[in-house]
Scaffold this motif. Sequence first.
Motif, PDB file in Angstrom:
ATOM      1  N   TYR A 380      34.542  72.734  16.563  1.00 21.99           N
ATOM      2  CA  TYR A 380      35.838  72.377  17.145  1.00 21.99           C
ATOM      3  C   TYR A 380      35.672  71.915  18.589  1.00 21.99           C
ATOM      4  CZ  TYR A 380      37.922  74.729  13.122  1.00 21.99           C
ATOM      5  OH  TYR A 380      38.291  75.075  11.855  1.00 21.99           O
ATOM      6  N   LEU A 381      34.906  72.671  19.357  1.00 25.73           N
ATOM      7  CA  LEU A 381      34.772  72.374  20.784  1.00 25.73           C
ATOM      8  C   LEU A 381      34.039  71.068  21.042  1.00 25.73           C
ATOM      9  CD1 LEU A 381      33.940  75.992  21.967  1.00 25.73           C
ATOM     10  CD2 LEU A 381      36.107  74.778  22.258  1.00 25.73           C
ATOM     11  N   LYS A 382      33.042  70.771  20.230  1.00 29.45           N
ATOM     12  CA  LYS A 382      32.303  69.516  20.405  1.00 29.45           C
ATOM     13  C   LYS A 382      33.218  68.317  20.181  1.00 29.45           C
ATOM     14  CE  LYS A 382      27.675  71.145  19.204  1.00 29.45           C
ATOM     15  NZ  LYS A 382      26.601  71.112  18.190  1.00 29.45           N
ATOM     16  N   SER A 411      44.115  72.315  34.088  1.00 32.53           N
ATOM     17  CA  SER A 411      43.027  71.370  34.377  1.00 32.53           C
ATOM     18  C   SER A 411      43.433  69.940  34.120  1.00 32.53           C
ATOM     19  CB  SER A 411      41.805  71.702  33.507  1.00 32.53           C
ATOM     20  OG  SER A 411      41.321  72.988  33.781  1.00 32.53           O
ATOM     21  N   THR A 412      42.752  69.028  34.821  1.00 37.31           N
ATOM     22  CA  THR A 412      42.924  67.594  34.546  1.00 37.31           C
ATOM     23  C   THR A 412      42.192  67.267  33.246  1.00 37.31           C
ATOM     24  OG1 THR A 412      40.908  66.973  35.714  1.00 37.31           O
ATOM     25  CG2 THR A 412      42.945  67.113  37.024  1.00 37.31           C
ATOM     26  N   GLU A 413      42.394  66.056  32.753  1.00 36.85           N
ATOM     27  CA  GLU A 413      41.727  65.655  31.514  1.00 36.85           C
ATOM     28  C   GLU A 413      40.202  65.707  31.646  1.00 36.85           C
ATOM     29  OE1 GLU A 413      41.433  61.735  28.630  1.00 36.85           O
ATOM     30  OE2 GLU A 413      43.274  62.063  29.767  1.00 36.85           O
ATOM     31  N   ASP A 414      39.672  65.233  32.796  1.00 38.51           N
ATOM     32  CA  ASP A 414      38.219  65.266  33.011  1.00 38.51           C
ATOM     33  C   ASP A 414      37.712  66.696  33.092  1.00 38.51           C
ATOM     34  OD1 ASP A 414      37.995  62.533  32.973  1.00 38.51           O
ATOM     35  OD2 ASP A 414      38.095  62.293  35.159  1.00 38.51           O
ATOM     36  N   ALA A 418      34.961  68.540  30.563  1.00 34.62           N
ATOM     37  CA  ALA A 418      33.764  69.237  31.051  1.00 34.62           C
ATOM     38  C   ALA A 418      33.771  70.700  30.617  1.00 34.62           C
ATOM     39  CB  ALA A 418      33.688  69.135  32.575  1.00 34.62           C
ATOM     40  N   ALA A 419      34.933  71.348  30.662  1.00 30.80           N
ATOM     41  CA  ALA A 419      35.036  72.765  30.297  1.00 30.80           C
ATOM     42  C   ALA A 419      34.789  72.971  28.795  1.00 30.80           C
ATOM     43  CB  ALA A 419      36.407  73.306  30.683  1.00 30.80           C
ATOM     44  N   LEU A 420      35.327  72.086  27.967  1.00 29.87           N
ATOM     45  CA  LEU A 420      35.127  72.196  26.520  1.00 29.87           C
ATOM     46  C   LEU A 420      33.669  71.949  26.140  1.00 29.87           C
ATOM     47  CD1 LEU A 420      38.393  70.391  25.370  1.00 29.87           C
ATOM     48  CD2 LEU A 420      37.843  72.803  24.984  1.00 29.87           C
ATOM     49  N   SER A 421      33.014  71.000  26.822  1.00 31.88           N
ATOM     50  CA  SER A 421      31.581  70.756  26.587  1.00 31.88           C
ATOM     51  C   SER A 421      30.768  71.992  26.961  1.00 31.88           C
ATOM     52  CB  SER A 421      31.103  69.548  27.400  1.00 31.88           C
ATOM     53  OG  SER A 421      31.746  68.371  26.978  1.00 31.88           O
ATOM     54  N   SER A 444      37.812  83.379  41.320  1.00 34.96           N
ATOM     55  CA  SER A 444      38.198  84.252  42.441  1.00 34.96           C
ATOM     56  C   SER A 444      38.475  83.479  43.715  1.00 34.96           C
ATOM     57  CB  SER A 444      37.106  85.295  42.685  1.00 34.96           C
ATOM     58  OG  SER A 444      35.873  84.653  42.989  1.00 34.96           O
ATOM     59  N   ASN A 445      37.920  82.274  43.840  1.00 36.30           N
ATOM     60  CA  ASN A 445      38.146  81.435  45.029  1.00 36.30           C
ATOM     61  C   ASN A 445      38.958  80.186  44.704  1.00 36.30           C
ATOM     62  OD1 ASN A 445      36.653  83.049  46.885  1.00 36.30           O
ATOM     63  ND2 ASN A 445      34.768  82.308  45.930  1.00 36.30           N
ATOM     64  N   GLY A 446      39.812  80.279  43.675  1.00 36.58           N
ATOM     65  CA  GLY A 446      40.639  79.130  43.313  1.00 36.58           C
ATOM     66  C   GLY A 446      40.251  78.559  41.964  1.00 36.58           C
ATOM     67  N   HIS A 447      40.819  77.426  41.635  1.00 36.58           N
ATOM     68  CA  HIS A 447      40.570  76.766  40.349  1.00 36.58           C
ATOM     69  C   HIS A 447      39.129  76.233  40.317  1.00 36.58           C
ATOM     70  CE1 HIS A 447      41.801  74.728  36.648  1.00 36.58           C
ATOM     71  NE2 HIS A 447      41.081  73.688  37.067  1.00 36.58           N
ATOM     72  N   PRO A 448      38.251  76.773  39.420  1.00 39.85           N
ATOM     73  CA  PRO A 448      36.843  76.382  39.453  1.00 39.85           C
ATOM     74  C   PRO A 448      36.551  75.139  38.610  1.00 39.85           C
ATOM     75  CG  PRO A 448      37.136  78.118  37.862  1.00 39.85           C
ATOM     76  CD  PRO A 448      38.503  77.836  38.439  1.00 39.85           C
ATOM     77  N   SER A 449      35.421  74.510  38.890  1.00 34.54           N
ATOM     78  CA  SER A 449      34.926  73.422  38.052  1.00 34.54           C
ATOM     79  C   SER A 449      34.084  74.027  36.932  1.00 34.54           C
ATOM     80  CB  SER A 449      34.061  72.472  38.875  1.00 34.54           C
ATOM     81  OG  SER A 449      32.882  73.130  39.312  1.00 34.54           O
ATOM     82  N   ALA A 450      33.724  73.194  35.937  1.00 34.71           N
ATOM     83  CA  ALA A 450      32.880  73.671  34.840  1.00 34.71           C
ATOM     84  C   ALA A 450      31.531  74.144  35.361  1.00 34.71           C
ATOM     85  CB  ALA A 450      32.703  72.568  33.802  1.00 34.71           C
ATOM     86  N   GLU A 451      31.010  73.439  36.383  1.00 34.04           N
ATOM     87  CA  GLU A 451      29.709  73.805  36.940  1.00 34.04           C
ATOM     88  C   GLU A 451      29.760  75.163  37.634  1.00 34.04           C
ATOM     89  OE1 GLU A 451      25.837  73.733  37.322  1.00 34.04           O
ATOM     90  OE2 GLU A 451      27.016  72.244  36.187  1.00 34.04           O
ATOM     91  N   GLN A 452      30.870  75.451  38.307  1.00 34.64           N
ATOM     92  CA  GLN A 452      31.023  76.758  38.954  1.00 34.64           C
ATOM     93  C   GLN A 452      31.108  77.885  37.913  1.00 34.64           C
ATOM     94  OE1 GLN A 452      34.469  75.599  41.299  1.00 34.64           O
ATOM     95  NE2 GLN A 452      33.311  75.830  43.213  1.00 34.64           N
TER      96      GLN A 452
END
Length: 499
Positions: A380-382, A411-414, A418-421, A444-452
């Motif tokens: 599903y996630l892929k 989250s934005t579409e991008d 990234a998060a689903l990947s 803990s420091n705000g909305h994180p990116s997938a890399e964080q």
Amino acid sequence: MLQVVEINYIRHEVNHKGRSYKEVAESVNHDQRTVKKYADLEEFPQKLKQKRKSPVLDAVKPILNSWLEEDLKMKKKFQRTAKRMYTQLVEEHGFKGSARTVRRYVSSRKEELKKEAESAVLPLEAHKGTAQVDFGKAPFKYAGEIIDLPFLVMSFPYSNTFYFQVFPSENTECLLEGLQRIFKRLGSVPKTIRFDNLSPAVKKIHAKGERELTDMFERFVLHYGFEYEFCNPGKGNEKGHVENMVKYSRNNYLLPALSLTDLNELNEQLWEKAEKDWERIHYEKKRKQSELHLESVAKHLVLPEKEFNCARIMTAKADKSGFVHIDSKLYSTSPRFAQKKVFVEVLYDEIRILNENYECIVKHPRLYGNQAKSMVWQPYLKLLAQRPKAIKYSGVYDHLPSEWQAYLKASTEDEQKAALSLLAELMTVATFGQLNEALMTASSNGHPSAEQIRQAFNAQKFNQQLYQDIQTSEEIPKLPEVTRGSSHYDDLFKMEEKS
């Protein structure tokens, strides 16, 4: 020796018609003394066939007998012919007799062995090469609760030995898996096995005791070649030996309730416990049970080279979210199979979802007890990582943990892509519980990116701090205050010259 018809004629002519011995002898073309002997004979004892001695063949009969018994454990295509046995006798034992003598003996001995097998009431009595099978139940401590689990017992009445294995259910797949494991441990297959009327084996009992077997059990029997017998309804005493072994194994090895963490590990230990018990002296034969067991196993059938696939193949239609219902449990497939038919391979411990080419799409641990749903996220996630806008309409969104629903919604579409990947990648090595923890740490420091989120997961995986203070042994020079113009460049160069 005269035929019966001739003897009757002689006795009638002499004793009833009064003809002389000489006259009758001439009419039947026999000696007069022979006619007198049979006319006057008072008794006709049964003629016993004399067993002629055959010193050449007698010397090799034990060898032929052992070969015949060995071959009867094999399929017919693997059994030696009388001609081949004759050749072996000549080449390996210097046999001087004729091939015809060997053929005649082999043929008669085969008939004798066949009659012996047909006349024996095998499983009810303690015959070599036979077994009895039944399920029992015992309590186990699992995840802080006491649960009852079935265990399968195969007992061997001749030697009073047994094997047992614990399973999550008494279904067909567990029964056949248990039998196959025991065959493998034995290295052979009992010639005859007696069962109770277990529903995994018997679909229906018809009039006059005829039974309709389940398809899987019937194919299992054909594969291993043993003969089966079933108790009469309500006559459990007909398998009394295995019932005693069910009680014995529970009382001696499964009580009080064992703590259960890994079923496979427990079952490995049970082999050794059962085999250790064989060192007891037989209650009646006054010999070690292990010795008697070897004698019984010597009468078993040869184990086939290939194992039986103890799996039930069926078709199922996935719902709109891609789930299939198997034995009242839900298992995920893949988004592309929503509302489509798939093949399902049902094993005792695993559910495999197959496509139209019988290729495995996804595997699930088989659910028992109160567990109702199994979800494998990767398919599903892929797909959703390629089309993140579709997540809210796929039905998958509702199955995600609330933490990830909130994150994806913000989250934005991008970022969603990234998060689903990332989820698709990490779900192969982590649980949602671990990923939820990583998401909370990264947030803990705000909305994180997938890399964080990845960094937070790796830090928690390797037990490291997410952020570390930079340590340096040198003093960092103080930079001049910023002013308009280029004079501060001159000041910087002066500092470099001093250093």
